[in-house]
Design an enzyme around this catalytic site. Structure first.
Site, PDB file in Angstrom:
ATOM      1  N   HIS A  11       1.265 -12.473   1.595  1.00  0.00           N
ATOM      2  CA  HIS A  11       0.813 -11.852   0.343  1.00  0.00           C
ATOM      3  C   HIS A  11       2.003 -11.303  -0.445  1.00  0.00           C
ATOM      4  O   HIS A  11       2.436 -10.170  -0.236  1.00  0.00           O
ATOM      5  CB  HIS A  11      -0.185 -10.730   0.675  1.00  0.00           C
ATOM      6  CG  HIS A  11      -0.900 -10.170  -0.522  1.00  0.00           C
ATOM      7  ND1 HIS A  11      -2.278 -10.111  -0.606  1.00  0.00           N
ATOM      8  CD2 HIS A  11      -0.447  -9.631  -1.677  1.00  0.00           C
ATOM      9  CE1 HIS A  11      -2.632  -9.563  -1.754  1.00  0.00           C
ATOM     10  NE2 HIS A  11      -1.530  -9.253  -2.422  1.00  0.00           N
ATOM     11  N   HIS A  13       3.528 -11.704  -4.597  1.00  0.00           N
ATOM     12  CA  HIS A  13       3.463 -12.302  -5.944  1.00  0.00           C
ATOM     13  C   HIS A  13       4.884 -12.612  -6.399  1.00  0.00           C
ATOM     14  O   HIS A  13       5.745 -11.721  -6.391  1.00  0.00           O
ATOM     15  CB  HIS A  13       2.817 -11.324  -6.919  1.00  0.00           C
ATOM     16  CG  HIS A  13       1.435 -10.910  -6.506  1.00  0.00           C
ATOM     17  ND1 HIS A  13       0.310 -11.458  -7.061  1.00  0.00           N
ATOM     18  CD2 HIS A  13       1.004 -10.026  -5.573  1.00  0.00           C
ATOM     19  CE1 HIS A  13      -0.768 -10.918  -6.499  1.00  0.00           C
ATOM     20  NE2 HIS A  13      -0.376 -10.039  -5.593  1.00  0.00           N
ATOM     21  N   HIS A 189      -8.211 -10.988  -3.836  1.00  0.00           N
ATOM     22  CA  HIS A 189      -7.930  -9.547  -3.830  1.00  0.00           C
ATOM     23  C   HIS A 189      -9.255  -8.782  -3.879  1.00  0.00           C
ATOM     24  O   HIS A 189     -10.080  -9.033  -4.758  1.00  0.00           O
ATOM     25  CB  HIS A 189      -7.107  -9.151  -5.058  1.00  0.00           C
ATOM     26  CG  HIS A 189      -5.651  -9.476  -4.949  1.00  0.00           C
ATOM     27  ND1 HIS A 189      -5.177 -10.753  -4.853  1.00  0.00           N
ATOM     28  CD2 HIS A 189      -4.558  -8.664  -4.919  1.00  0.00           C
ATOM     29  CE1 HIS A 189      -3.848 -10.726  -4.772  1.00  0.00           C
ATOM     30  NE2 HIS A 189      -3.442  -9.475  -4.815  1.00  0.00           N
ATOM     31  N   GLU A 192      -9.082  -2.906  -2.792  1.00  0.00           N
ATOM     32  CA  GLU A 192      -7.821  -2.199  -3.026  1.00  0.00           C
ATOM     33  C   GLU A 192      -8.107  -1.071  -4.026  1.00  0.00           C
ATOM     34  O   GLU A 192      -8.118   0.099  -3.668  1.00  0.00           O
ATOM     35  CB  GLU A 192      -6.763  -3.161  -3.570  1.00  0.00           C
ATOM     36  CG  GLU A 192      -5.418  -2.492  -3.856  1.00  0.00           C
ATOM     37  CD  GLU A 192      -4.474  -3.384  -4.670  1.00  0.00           C
ATOM     38  OE1 GLU A 192      -4.928  -4.364  -5.283  1.00  0.00           O
ATOM     39  OE2 GLU A 192      -3.269  -3.070  -4.709  1.00  0.00           O
ATOM     40  N   ASP A 270       3.571  -7.529  -0.956  1.00  0.00           N
ATOM     41  CA  ASP A 270       2.855  -7.530  -2.239  1.00  0.00           C
ATOM     42  C   ASP A 270       3.786  -7.753  -3.445  1.00  0.00           C
ATOM     43  O   ASP A 270       3.863  -8.865  -3.953  1.00  0.00           O
ATOM     44  CB  ASP A 270       2.043  -6.229  -2.386  1.00  0.00           C
ATOM     45  CG  ASP A 270       0.842  -6.375  -3.305  1.00  0.00           C
ATOM     46  OD1 ASP A 270       0.588  -7.493  -3.774  1.00  0.00           O
ATOM     47  OD2 ASP A 270       0.157  -5.365  -3.548  1.00  0.00           O
ATOM     48  N   ASP A 271       4.445  -6.711  -3.914  1.00  0.00           N
ATOM     49  CA  ASP A 271       5.402  -6.805  -5.042  1.00  0.00           C
ATOM     50  C   ASP A 271       6.598  -5.936  -4.668  1.00  0.00           C
ATOM     51  O   ASP A 271       6.764  -4.838  -5.224  1.00  0.00           O
ATOM     52  CB  ASP A 271       4.752  -6.279  -6.336  1.00  0.00           C
ATOM     53  CG  ASP A 271       3.470  -7.014  -6.669  1.00  0.00           C
ATOM     54  OD1 ASP A 271       3.547  -8.142  -7.187  1.00  0.00           O
ATOM     55  OD2 ASP A 271       2.390  -6.470  -6.380  1.00  0.00           O
TER      56      ASP A 271
HETATM   57 ZN    ZN Z   1      -1.478  -8.623  -4.451  1.00  0.00          ZN
END
Ligand code: ZN
Length: 322
Positions: A11, A13, A189, A192, A270-271
């Protein structure tokens, strides 16, 4: 330290992985003033809405296939240096289109970067196409259609990301029917920014093999049991959850509770630079802050490979490397 542990990430991006140093160079290259979204080498945002806005600004300075090749290669080399053998990158052709880069060129650029990193380090990577939820159902369905027809060996899955509070999952069901029929891997997603209901919706309507985050399922014990029964894999990103205030601190993060309940979990970033993290730091958090043993963390990595969107021979080869 977790340097010795093999790693796998499901996961992340791709624009969200852009190192601020690279983004600065890109901004200079295109004469874009980056002072309002990069300060002291860090991305500037303070809640989910401004995070998305900052993300879009970062993405806007990657404009050509070459820019995306450089981005994918830079991130994958960083992962490989931390003993990572597999990465799945979430890619969003909508970001390419926003700067006039056709989806085919966007994907071709990323492919060049992925192959260059594999050549140098052996890291395996696949791409998962994102439908952006906040662009509305029609756009997500269009993106699913594009993905289903693409037939690219490194594009193996579909996901929906973006503003989770927009609409209900049912509005987007058709997009997932399209990619399921095309035999692509499915993740979404949920759980969250929205509560347990969003995970329940995802299971009822989308039937994914994996869920991005899903951590707020913890609010409903019956749902946690259902995740364990189904074997649905959660792509858990602890650093992101704390940065976005989904939970106040690592002590209150539910990752250990999911493991105890028999839910299959994996670790991702994630990021990463947006959340001041890296995949290596996520492993470190699991070890040092949450107290997982090396064996328990290896199980998460194995789960990631088992649930990766790859063909059987690639999966076998990756499992052999663990
Ligand atoms: Zn994400």
């Amino acid at each position: 330290m977790t340097r010795h542990l093999k790693k796998a990430e499901l996961h992340c991006h791709v624009e969200g992985a852009a190192p601020p140093t690279l983004t600065l160079l890109q901004a200079e290259k295109y004469g874009v003033d980056s002072a309002h979204f990069i300060r002291n080498g860090a991305y500037v945002w303070d809640d989910f809405t401004s995070f998305i806005a900052c993300y879009d600004l970062v993405a806007s300075v990657f404009r050509t296939a070459e820019d995306y090749a450089a981005l994918a290669e830079a991130y994958l080399l960083e992962l490989a240096a931390e003993n990572t053998i597999y990465s799945e990158l979430f890619i969003s052709p909508d970001h390419g289109e926003a700067v006039g880069l056709p989806p085919e060129d966007y994907i071709a650029g990323l492919t060049t970067g992925i192959l260059a990193a594999r050549e140098k380090t052996g890291i395996e990577c696949r791409m998962v196409i994102i439908g952006e939820r906040h662009l509305g159902p029609e756009n997500v369905i269009r993106r699913a259609d594009f993905t289903a027809k693409l037939d690219h060996p490194l594009v193996t899955g579909f996901n929906m990301a973006g503003e989770e509070r927009m609409g209900r999952v049912a509005d987007y069901a058709r997009a997932f029917d399209i990619v399921r029929e095309a035999g692509l891997g499915i993740t979404i997603h949920a759980g969250e920014l929205c509560g347990a209901f969003s995970v329940r919706d995802a299971l009822d309507i989308v039937r994914p093999s994996r869920i991005g985050h899903g951590v707020r399922a913890i609010e409903d014990p019956e749902l946690v049991a259902r995740l364990a029964d189904l074997g649905t894999v959660l792509e858990v990103c602890p650093g992101s959850n704390i940065a976005l205030n989904v939970f106040p601190d690592f002590d209150s993060h539910p990752l250990p509770a999911f493991v105890n309940a028999g839910v299959r979990v994996t670790l991702s970033s994630d990021d990463p630079p947006f959340f001041h993290t890296t995949l290596a730091r996520e492993y470190e958090i699991a070890s040092a802050a949450m107290g997982f043993s090396d064996d328990a963390i290896d199980t998460m990595t194995r789960t990631a490979i088992e649930s990766a969107f790859v063909d059987a021979p690639t999966r076998e080869a990756l499992l052999d490397r663990l």
